[in-house]
Design a protein around this motif. Structure first.
Motif, PDB file in Angstrom:
ATOM      1  N   GLU B 242       3.190   3.942 -11.315  1.00 39.35           N
ATOM      2  CA  GLU B 242       1.927   3.445 -10.770  1.00 39.35           C
ATOM      3  C   GLU B 242       2.119   2.443  -9.650  1.00 39.35           C
ATOM      4  O   GLU B 242       1.262   2.317  -8.766  1.00 39.35           O
ATOM      5  CB  GLU B 242       1.031   2.850 -11.866  1.00 39.35           C
ATOM      6  N   VAL B 243       3.274   1.749  -9.649  1.00 42.27           N
ATOM      7  CA  VAL B 243       3.555   0.812  -8.554  1.00 42.27           C
ATOM      8  C   VAL B 243       3.592   1.569  -7.220  1.00 42.27           C
ATOM      9  O   VAL B 243       3.190   1.048  -6.184  1.00 42.27           O
ATOM     10  CB  VAL B 243       4.905   0.091  -8.809  1.00 42.27           C
ATOM     11  N   HIS B 244       4.014   2.830  -7.298  1.00 41.76           N
ATOM     12  CA  HIS B 244       4.219   3.620  -6.083  1.00 41.76           C
ATOM     13  C   HIS B 244       2.927   4.209  -5.522  1.00 41.76           C
ATOM     14  O   HIS B 244       2.908   4.648  -4.387  1.00 41.76           O
ATOM     15  CB  HIS B 244       5.261   4.708  -6.352  1.00 41.76           C
ATOM     16  N   SER B 245       1.860   4.247  -6.313  1.00 42.55           N
ATOM     17  CA  SER B 245       0.572   4.668  -5.727  1.00 42.55           C
ATOM     18  C   SER B 245      -0.340   3.467  -5.504  1.00 42.55           C
ATOM     19  O   SER B 245      -0.952   3.341  -4.442  1.00 42.55           O
ATOM     20  CB  SER B 245      -0.106   5.732  -6.603  1.00 42.55           C
ATOM     21  N   LEU B 246      -0.411   2.548  -6.473  1.00 42.99           N
ATOM     22  CA  LEU B 246      -1.304   1.384  -6.310  1.00 42.99           C
ATOM     23  C   LEU B 246      -0.942   0.604  -5.043  1.00 42.99           C
ATOM     24  O   LEU B 246      -1.824   0.146  -4.306  1.00 42.99           O
ATOM     25  CB  LEU B 246      -1.205   0.452  -7.530  1.00 42.99           C
ATOM     26  N   SER B 247       0.330   0.484  -4.756  1.00 44.73           N
ATOM     27  CA  SER B 247       0.775  -0.264  -3.570  1.00 44.73           C
ATOM     28  C   SER B 247       0.286   0.389  -2.289  1.00 44.73           C
ATOM     29  O   SER B 247       0.087  -0.282  -1.275  1.00 44.73           O
ATOM     30  CB  SER B 247       2.306  -0.349  -3.551  1.00 44.73           C
ATOM     31  N   GLN B 248       0.099   1.705  -2.326  1.00 41.84           N
ATOM     32  CA  GLN B 248      -0.308   2.419  -1.120  1.00 41.84           C
ATOM     33  C   GLN B 248      -1.821   2.600  -1.054  1.00 41.84           C
ATOM     34  O   GLN B 248      -2.393   2.693   0.027  1.00 41.84           O
ATOM     35  CB  GLN B 248       0.362   3.811  -1.080  1.00 41.84           C
ATOM     36  N   ASN B 249      -2.470   2.658  -2.221  1.00 45.24           N
ATOM     37  CA  ASN B 249      -3.905   2.977  -2.241  1.00 45.24           C
ATOM     38  C   ASN B 249      -4.806   1.747  -2.326  1.00 45.24           C
ATOM     39  O   ASN B 249      -5.987   1.841  -1.997  1.00 45.24           O
ATOM     40  CB  ASN B 249      -4.215   3.904  -3.419  1.00 45.24           C
ATOM     41  N   LEU B 250      -4.289   0.633  -2.819  1.00 43.75           N
ATOM     42  CA  LEU B 250      -5.099  -0.587  -2.884  1.00 43.75           C
ATOM     43  C   LEU B 250      -4.479  -1.597  -1.925  1.00 43.75           C
ATOM     44  O   LEU B 250      -3.271  -1.607  -1.725  1.00 43.75           O
ATOM     45  CB  LEU B 250      -5.107  -1.167  -4.305  1.00 43.75           C
ATOM     46  N   ASN B 251      -5.324  -2.435  -1.367  1.00 45.72           N
ATOM     47  CA  ASN B 251      -4.814  -3.425  -0.413  1.00 45.72           C
ATOM     48  C   ASN B 251      -4.429  -4.702  -1.177  1.00 45.72           C
ATOM     49  O   ASN B 251      -5.109  -5.714  -1.113  1.00 45.72           O
ATOM     50  CB  ASN B 251      -5.898  -3.696   0.638  1.00 45.72           C
ATOM     51  N   VAL B 252      -3.321  -4.592  -1.928  1.00 46.74           N
ATOM     52  CA  VAL B 252      -2.882  -5.687  -2.801  1.00 46.74           C
ATOM     53  C   VAL B 252      -1.413  -5.986  -2.490  1.00 46.74           C
ATOM     54  O   VAL B 252      -0.591  -5.066  -2.513  1.00 46.74           O
ATOM     55  CB  VAL B 252      -3.047  -5.276  -4.288  1.00 46.74           C
ATOM     56  N   PRO B 253      -1.090  -7.244  -2.181  1.00 49.31           N
ATOM     57  CA  PRO B 253       0.291  -7.527  -1.750  1.00 49.31           C
ATOM     58  C   PRO B 253       1.339  -7.478  -2.861  1.00 49.31           C
ATOM     59  O   PRO B 253       2.527  -7.313  -2.574  1.00 49.31           O
ATOM     60  CB  PRO B 253       0.208  -8.925  -1.144  1.00 49.31           C
TER      61      PRO B 253
END
Lengths: 412, 412
Positions: B242-253
């Motif tokens: 999930e780190v690999h999609s959330l990092s790309q799909n949400l604008n969260v550092p």
């Protein structure tokens, strides 16, 4: 006078045997070395040449051999005209190599008891299951077979025989202690073939106590001793070959074997063993491949012979013997201390291999000279210990004794 | 309205999926289950019947399938007239099953990212290496593919989307915590396929920090949290899908994943890993047999589905989200607590399988109803979370939130 030696095996112990045979090739004659992997044999011979180990100019040769093939082994014994065979290959090949020696009349020497790949810790005494079934045949054919003539079994059996003949009127207990206080600097490694090494610890621990076989679990019983040079050491009661002959050949009610282990070793062993990864029985992967877990563990561990260059520290192996002399209680510790670096400098192997590899060459010299060419199958405690220990004093494995008179070299 | 479900896989998660599909077969229609081992499929269907899981009378069928065979998978999708495929087989089959879905138009659901047998921890973001290469094709063909819709990844992605849409103006960090405070009572076991499980921990630990990929080692970084129900727990930064999609799909550092491990687990893992026994690369035994050590470790460990009957205790999985709301610092923990015994009583699997297996069935229901039948490839955070979490509240995986107002159920 027997001569020409065939060495079977090409691991760290075989390397020591080859060097030591070379150092005495004036007596032992030609040296042949054979294993499944001829490249490893050639590396050993290259090391013998590089270190100028040959005492006199002589013949060195390497061969490919599957030592489970009795006919091939017989043919090689004849081709090399070997009258002495030193078997330091896998413990699985003892019986086939012994057969080849019986058929050709060559003297047979080994350093560990026979094992079948799919069995561990069989009914004691272990020698009854395989080797001793050929005792009558060896006697009938006049073939010399000296079983278990490494350090332990081997030298420790001679220590027991020496104690019985020279220091005691009666012996109550023989406790053999094997401590490696050296360090190889790796995360984990075994000092000889992991497959054989782990098989010593995964089954029952057989000991001879109060004149009968007693079974315990590995790491169930420990002792702590203050030993010469290596200091205070904890050892664990372990099943080992020599218990199975000393208990039968000497009239001693207690014979036990103790091996030293560090906490890290025990932890790694315990994890692997509890998971079933030390099993000699095949498992099937999800893809249907049949695999013996222990063989995979062996494949991922360092090759024991690769440990030698970085090995530091010392081993201490010997016999604590208790009994009576002139109606008084007596206790002696007869032992050797070996140094890993010294061994590496001399023959390119670490100390564990050195202690295992020098004694069979001493035995071969005694067979060549006739002292030990007994024409029958024996364990080391059945032979006079003095010439053997005397030779070892000169060959790099000096013996010492510690008793009520102090700690001193054993001189013969 | 899509219907008829083909379940691929026959492990503990597939068992949960089958039971939950059966409980909703009025909407989902026929249920087919396929794996390499049809006997395991049949056992699952027998369990569905035995527990009377079918909501209305309906068709259940089992098939043998090698899901790496795209044509065979397409033929089975057509034969069973399945419009929804739930892939809960090995992570190695994702791409072939996805191909079959794209070619047949069936909706595709999975719960873990694709992996190739001989590679671990590839370049992040991992989805770029396999699944996302088919995004354009899915869009072009109007095929719905929902990636990673188990619990983690899956529900935790929905928690992140919910936090972003309802609780925060801006998010600084999402820390996903996965704690299994249950006990299976065995010496050692993994909660799902050991091969996939260990592969998560043997390479680099990728996290998304300060807007960039950061690499650490396993067990290098840990945290301790006081969690609802399960109490104080130590978790370790771990690589996870999930780190690999959330990092790309949400604008969260900052997006990180943390998994709970006990000291015993870490010790066993460390021994196996240091020895090289968790390697996905083949080694060669002394006998010349090529073996992947990890597959042998898998073979000796308990089958994860065999743990279910004795499993006790609870899991706690959720998202610690920190950021700003109305210019003020805010922190929430959105989570679920699941009970191993409850899961076993309901569907015959333990809690880890339960949390992974219920969400894809909720997603299948949302596809069947049309809510999530988006006609493209998405990760869960790209879909409205409310209907999904609402369904899960009713299906056995209720969500809760803990923030400055206390700890309470999340109601939709």
């Amino acid at each position: 006078m027997k001569k020409n030696v065939l060495i079977i095996g090409a691991g760290g112990v075989a390397r020591v045997v080859a060097h030591k045979c070379a150092q005495h090739n004036d007596i032992l004659g030609d040296i042949a070395i054979a294993s499944r992997n001829v490249a490893k044999c050639e590396q050993i011979l290259a090391s013998v040449k590089q270190k100028n180990s040959l005492k006199v100019p002589g013949k060195l040769s390497a061969f490919t051999l599957d030592a489970l093939d009795v006919e091939a082994t017989k043919a090689l014994i004849r081709e090399t005209d070997s009258q002495i065979v030193i078997n330091v290959g896998s413990a699985f090949i003892n019986m086939s190599v012994l057969s080849a020696c019986i058929d050709t009349g060559a003297a047979y020497l080994d350093t560990a008891i026979h094992e079948e790949p799919d069995k561990i810790c069989e009914t004691p005494p272990w020698y009854n299951n395989y080797e001793w079934k050929r005792r009558e045949l060896c006697k009938e054919k006049g073939v010399t077979a000296i079983l278990g003539v490494g350090f332990d079994p081997g030298v420790v059996n001679a220590y027991a025989a020496l104690a019985a003949s020279e220091y005691f009127d009666s012996i109550d207990s023989i406790d053999i202690l094997d401590v490696n206080a050296g360090s190889h600097g790796r995360y984990f490694a075994t000092n000889f073939d992991p497959e054989i090494n782990f098989r010593e610890f995964t089954g029952q621990v057989w000991s001879w106590q109060s004149g009968q076989w007693t079974s315990n679990k590995m790491f169930e019983i420990k002792r702590t001793d203050d030993l010469p040079v290596v200091g205070e050491q904890t050892t664990y009661m372990t099943g080992h070959d020599e218990v199975h002959s000393l208990s039968q050949n000497l009239n001693v009610p207690n014979v036990r074997f103790w091996m030293g282990f560090g906490e890290h070793y025990i932890n790694v062993f315990t994890v692997l063993n509890n998971l079933g990864l030390l099993s000699e029985q095949p498992v099937k992967t999800a893809e249907g491949q049949e695999v013996v877990p222990l063989k995979v563990v062996k494949a991922v561990l360092p090759d024991p012979s690769s440990l030698a260059p970085g090995y530091a520290g010392k081993t201490c192996i010997g016999d604590v013997v208790k009994g009576k002399k002139d109606s008084k209680d007596k206790e002696v510790f007869i032992y050797n201390v070996a140094d890993h670096k010294d061994a590496y400098n001399e023959v390119g192997s670490q100390g564990i291999s050195y202690t295992a590899g020098v004694p069979p060459v001493a035995a071969a010299l005694l067979i060549a000279r006739g002292d030990w060419d007994v024409g029958s199958m024996v364990n080391v405690e059945q032979l006079p210990p003095q010439p053997f220990l005397g030779l070892l004093n000169e060959m790099g494995l000096p013996s010492r004794i510690r008793d009520e008179q102090g700690d001193r070299p054993l001189v013969f």
